[in-house]
Design a protein around this motif. Structure first.
Motif, PDB file in Angstrom:
ATOM      1  N   VAL A 254       0.837  -1.196   0.000  1.00  0.00           N
ATOM      2  CA  VAL A 254       0.000   0.000   0.000  1.00  0.00           C
ATOM      3  C   VAL A 254       0.873   1.248   0.000  1.00  0.00           C
ATOM      4  O   VAL A 254       0.655   2.187  -0.779  1.00  0.00           O
ATOM      5  CB  VAL A 254      -0.955  -0.013   1.213  1.00  0.00           C
TER       6      VAL A 254
ATOM      7  N   THR B  71       2.950   6.242  -7.066  1.00  0.00           N
ATOM      8  CA  THR B  71       1.941   6.943  -7.857  1.00  0.00           C
ATOM      9  C   THR B  71       2.056   8.445  -7.655  1.00  0.00           C
ATOM     10  O   THR B  71       1.959   9.214  -8.626  1.00  0.00           O
ATOM     11  CB  THR B  71       0.530   6.478  -7.449  1.00  0.00           C
ATOM     12  N   ARG B  72       2.285   8.879  -6.425  1.00  0.00           N
ATOM     13  CA  ARG B  72       2.437  10.306  -6.157  1.00  0.00           C
ATOM     14  C   ARG B  72       3.657  10.861  -6.888  1.00  0.00           C
ATOM     15  O   ARG B  72       3.609  11.942  -7.465  1.00  0.00           O
ATOM     16  CB  ARG B  72       2.571  10.532  -4.653  1.00  0.00           C
TER      17      ARG B  72
ATOM     18  N   TYR C 280       1.277   4.037  -3.043  1.00  0.00           N
ATOM     19  CA  TYR C 280       0.950   5.434  -2.766  1.00  0.00           C
ATOM     20  C   TYR C 280       2.099   6.352  -3.164  1.00  0.00           C
ATOM     21  O   TYR C 280       1.918   7.330  -3.881  1.00  0.00           O
ATOM     22  CB  TYR C 280       0.620   5.609  -1.281  1.00  0.00           C
TER      23      TYR C 280
END
Length: 115
Positions: free
Chosen positions: A18, A25-26, A22
């Motif tokens: 996870v 992708t950011r 996160y």
């Protein structure tokens, strides 16, 4: 007996997955915006003063714990002086008061950010 050894790495792997998704992708979003020529100031949350995160955490944690304590207290009073089922009164009152404490903490946090 061997299933305990498998469950813990699966839990840690899921948590790692996870966080990895996160942050990767950011990072990709930010790189795409920079390539298009977007201003870097969009990555900063707000221009004004915001309350430090430790104040918000302490405020919400303290109100949560006070709500749980108040829930146990009210549940014991209800259990003593009414004929309600003990198995239903304690969890219901504790969760209700904990949720109320978190809601009050959310509203107080909004007021901290305004100041």
């Amino acid at each position: 007996m061997g299933s305990e050894l498998i469950i813990i790495p699966i839990i840690f792997g899921a948590i790692f997955g996870v966080f990895y998704l996160y942050f990767s992708t950011r990072n990709k979003e930010r790189l795409a915006l920079i390539e298009k020529g977007a201003d870097a100031s969009i990555f900063v949350k707000g221009k004004g003063y915001t309350a430090p995160i430790w104040k918000i955490l302490i405020l919400n944690l303290s109100l949560l714990l006070m709500g749980i304590g108040l829930g146990v207290f009210i549940a014991s009073i209800l259990d003593q002086y009414t004929t309600l089922d003990e198995d239903a009164v304690y969890p219901a009152t504790i969760f209700l008061m904990a949720g109320l404490g978190l809601f009050i903490g959310f509203n107080m946090t909004k007021n901290l950010d305004k100041e």
